[in-house]
Design a protein around this motif. Structure first.
Motif, PDB file in Angstrom:
ATOM      1  N   ASP A  68       0.863  -1.172   0.000  1.00 27.46           N
ATOM      2  CA  ASP A  68       0.000   0.000   0.000  1.00 27.46           C
ATOM      3  C   ASP A  68       0.896   1.216   0.000  1.00 27.46           C
ATOM      4  O   ASP A  68       1.843   1.302   0.786  1.00 27.46           O
ATOM      5  CB  ASP A  68      -0.898   0.024   1.234  1.00 27.46           C
ATOM      6  CG  ASP A  68      -1.990  -1.025   1.176  1.00 27.46           C
ATOM      7  OD1 ASP A  68      -2.365  -1.406   0.052  1.00 27.46           O
ATOM      8  OD2 ASP A  68      -2.464  -1.446   2.233  1.00 27.46           O
ATOM      9  N   GLY A  69       0.622   2.158  -0.885  1.00 25.57           N
ATOM     10  CA  GLY A  69       1.479   3.328  -0.997  1.00 25.57           C
ATOM     11  C   GLY A  69       0.690   4.623  -0.977  1.00 25.57           C
ATOM     12  O   GLY A  69      -0.502   4.653  -1.284  1.00 25.57           O
ATOM     13  N   LEU A  70       1.368   5.689  -0.584  1.00 26.69           N
ATOM     14  CA  LEU A  70       0.819   7.040  -0.622  1.00 26.69           C
ATOM     15  C   LEU A  70       1.921   7.935  -1.152  1.00 26.69           C
ATOM     16  O   LEU A  70       3.012   7.983  -0.577  1.00 26.69           O
ATOM     17  CB  LEU A  70       0.383   7.502   0.768  1.00 26.69           C
ATOM     18  CG  LEU A  70      -0.014   8.967   0.903  1.00 26.69           C
ATOM     19  CD1 LEU A  70      -1.254   9.271   0.062  1.00 26.69           C
ATOM     20  CD2 LEU A  70      -0.261   9.313   2.357  1.00 26.69           C
ATOM     21  N   ILE A  71       1.665   8.607  -2.261  1.00 30.09           N
ATOM     22  CA  ILE A  71       2.649   9.531  -2.831  1.00 30.09           C
ATOM     23  C   ILE A  71       1.996  10.884  -3.022  1.00 30.09           C
ATOM     24  O   ILE A  71       0.781  11.002  -3.191  1.00 30.09           O
ATOM     25  CB  ILE A  71       3.237   9.040  -4.179  1.00 30.09           C
ATOM     26  CG1 ILE A  71       2.150   8.961  -5.249  1.00 30.09           C
ATOM     27  CG2 ILE A  71       3.960   7.728  -4.018  1.00 30.09           C
ATOM     28  CD1 ILE A  71       2.711   8.970  -6.636  1.00 30.09           C
ATOM     29  N   GLY A  72       2.803  11.896  -2.984  1.00 31.21           N
ATOM     30  CA  GLY A  72       2.345  13.248  -3.261  1.00 31.21           C
ATOM     31  C   GLY A  72       3.373  13.915  -4.150  1.00 31.21           C
ATOM     32  O   GLY A  72       4.567  13.624  -4.051  1.00 31.21           O
ATOM     33  N   GLY A  73       2.940  14.765  -5.017  1.00 30.84           N
ATOM     34  CA  GLY A  73       3.867  15.451  -5.901  1.00 30.84           C
ATOM     35  C   GLY A  73       3.123  16.284  -6.917  1.00 30.84           C
ATOM     36  O   GLY A  73       1.986  16.700  -6.682  1.00 30.84           O
ATOM     37  N   LYS A  79       2.514  10.506 -15.038  1.00 33.45           N
ATOM     38  CA  LYS A  79       3.820  10.532 -14.392  1.00 33.45           C
ATOM     39  C   LYS A  79       3.777  11.642 -13.351  1.00 33.45           C
ATOM     40  O   LYS A  79       3.344  12.760 -13.633  1.00 33.45           O
ATOM     41  CB  LYS A  79       4.925  10.798 -15.417  1.00 33.45           C
ATOM     42  CG  LYS A  79       6.320  10.605 -14.857  1.00 33.45           C
ATOM     43  CD  LYS A  79       7.366  10.722 -15.947  1.00 33.45           C
ATOM     44  CE  LYS A  79       7.326   9.448 -16.767  1.00 33.45           C
ATOM     45  NZ  LYS A  79       8.468   9.304 -17.665  1.00 33.45           N
ATOM     46  N   VAL A  80       4.217  11.321 -12.122  1.00 34.72           N
ATOM     47  CA  VAL A  80       4.208  12.275 -11.013  1.00 34.72           C
ATOM     48  C   VAL A  80       5.646  12.500 -10.561  1.00 34.72           C
ATOM     49  O   VAL A  80       6.385  11.542 -10.330  1.00 34.72           O
ATOM     50  CB  VAL A  80       3.350  11.749  -9.840  1.00 34.72           C
ATOM     51  CG1 VAL A  80       3.384  12.723  -8.672  1.00 34.72           C
ATOM     52  CG2 VAL A  80       1.917  11.514 -10.294  1.00 34.72           C
ATOM     53  N   ARG A  81       6.012  13.754 -10.430  1.00 34.47           N
ATOM     54  CA  ARG A  81       7.341  14.105  -9.910  1.00 34.47           C
ATOM     55  C   ARG A  81       7.184  14.292  -8.401  1.00 34.47           C
ATOM     56  O   ARG A  81       6.479  15.182  -7.949  1.00 34.47           O
ATOM     57  CB  ARG A  81       7.857  15.377 -10.566  1.00 34.47           C
ATOM     58  CG  ARG A  81       9.272  15.689 -10.191  1.00 34.47           C
ATOM     59  CD  ARG A  81       9.792  16.855 -10.986  1.00 34.47           C
ATOM     60  NE  ARG A  81      11.203  17.029 -10.670  1.00 34.47           N
ATOM     61  CZ  ARG A  81      11.987  17.852 -11.308  1.00 34.47           C
ATOM     62  NH1 ARG A  81      11.526  18.574 -12.300  1.00 34.47           N
ATOM     63  NH2 ARG A  81      13.237  17.961 -10.957  1.00 34.47           N
ATOM     64  N   THR A  82       7.863  13.420  -7.635  1.00 33.72           N
ATOM     65  CA  THR A  82       7.689  13.374  -6.187  1.00 33.72           C
ATOM     66  C   THR A  82       8.985  13.788  -5.501  1.00 33.72           C
ATOM     67  O   THR A  82      10.036  13.193  -5.752  1.00 33.72           O
ATOM     68  CB  THR A  82       7.314  11.935  -5.764  1.00 33.72           C
ATOM     69  OG1 THR A  82       6.150  11.552  -6.490  1.00 33.72           O
ATOM     70  CG2 THR A  82       7.045  11.846  -4.294  1.00 33.72           C
ATOM     71  N   PHE A  92      10.551  10.147 -10.192  1.00 32.84           N
ATOM     72  CA  PHE A  92       9.391  10.084 -11.074  1.00 32.84           C
ATOM     73  C   PHE A  92       8.643   8.795 -10.774  1.00 32.84           C
ATOM     74  O   PHE A  92       9.230   7.721 -10.735  1.00 32.84           O
ATOM     75  CB  PHE A  92       9.807  10.131 -12.545  1.00 32.84           C
ATOM     76  CG  PHE A  92      10.233  11.504 -12.975  1.00 32.84           C
ATOM     77  CD1 PHE A  92       9.292  12.464 -13.279  1.00 32.84           C
ATOM     78  CD2 PHE A  92      11.573  11.830 -13.060  1.00 32.84           C
ATOM     79  CE1 PHE A  92       9.678  13.735 -13.664  1.00 32.84           C
ATOM     80  CE2 PHE A  92      11.966  13.096 -13.443  1.00 32.84           C
ATOM     81  CZ  PHE A  92      11.016  14.052 -13.747  1.00 32.84           C
ATOM     82  N   VAL A  93       7.342   8.917 -10.557  1.00 35.69           N
ATOM     83  CA  VAL A  93       6.487   7.782 -10.247  1.00 35.69           C
ATOM     84  C   VAL A  93       5.501   7.612 -11.390  1.00 35.69           C
ATOM     85  O   VAL A  93       4.761   8.550 -11.721  1.00 35.69           O
ATOM     86  CB  VAL A  93       5.740   8.007  -8.916  1.00 35.69           C
ATOM     87  CG1 VAL A  93       4.816   6.845  -8.620  1.00 35.69           C
ATOM     88  CG2 VAL A  93       6.723   8.224  -7.781  1.00 35.69           C
ATOM     89  N   LEU A 107      -0.924  16.771  -6.583  1.00 38.45           N
ATOM     90  CA  LEU A 107      -1.857  15.686  -6.310  1.00 38.45           C
ATOM     91  C   LEU A 107      -1.255  14.713  -5.316  1.00 38.45           C
ATOM     92  O   LEU A 107      -0.043  14.669  -5.117  1.00 38.45           O
ATOM     93  CB  LEU A 107      -2.255  14.949  -7.586  1.00 38.45           C
ATOM     94  CG  LEU A 107      -1.220  14.063  -8.256  1.00 38.45           C
ATOM     95  CD1 LEU A 107      -1.948  12.996  -9.068  1.00 38.45           C
ATOM     96  CD2 LEU A 107      -0.312  14.843  -9.159  1.00 38.45           C
ATOM     97  N   SER A 108      -2.130  13.951  -4.668  1.00 36.67           N
ATOM     98  CA  SER A 108      -1.745  12.838  -3.796  1.00 36.67           C
ATOM     99  C   SER A 108      -2.498  11.619  -4.264  1.00 36.67           C
ATOM    100  O   SER A 108      -3.673  11.713  -4.638  1.00 36.67           O
ATOM    101  CB  SER A 108      -2.101  13.126  -2.343  1.00 36.67           C
ATOM    102  OG  SER A 108      -1.313  14.173  -1.839  1.00 36.67           O
TER     103      SER A 108
END
Length: 87
Positions: A3-8, A29-32, A41-42, A64-65
Motif C-alpha cells: 500500500d502506498g501514498l505519494i504526493g507530488g 507521471k508524477v514528480r515526487t 518520477f512515479v 496531487l496525492s
C-alpha cells in the motif's frame, strides 16, 4: 505489492488508453520530492473510471496525492529495456 501514498506534481501529459481487454485506463507521471531535495518520477496507472476522470481533469504541474497498491521498482540506465530492479 504494497500500500502506498505519494504526493507530488503531475509531470507532462496524461494518456488515456484502451487495453487488449477493451477496458480503458489512464497513465500519468508524477514528480515526487524526496527528503534529500531530489525528485523521483512515479509512473501511475489508473484502472478505475472515476479515478481516471479525476486525473484527466488535471494539468501539467498540478499538485496531487495518490494512494493505493504500489509495485516499487527502479529502472537503471544501461539496464535492458523493460527490466526493473527492486530495492
Amino acid at each position: 505489492m504494497i500500500d502506498g501514498l505519494i504526493g507530488g506534481k503531475l509531470y507532462g501529459k496524461l494518456a488515456q488508453r484502451v487495453g487488449q481487454s477493451g477496458k480503458a485506463f489512464v497513465t500519468a507521471k508524477v514528480r515526487t520530492p524526496t527528503a534529500n531535495g531530489e525528485s523521483l518520477f512515479v509512473n501511475v496507472i489508473a484502472f478505475s473510471e472515476s479515478v481516471g476522470s479525476a486525473l484527466l481533469a488535471l494539468d501539467d504541474g498540478d499538485s496531487l496525492s495518490i494512494s493505493g497498491a504500489a509495485c516499487p521498482a527502479a529502472h537503471h540506465a544501461g539496464a535492458r529495456p523493460g527490466r526493473a530492479a527492486i530495492h
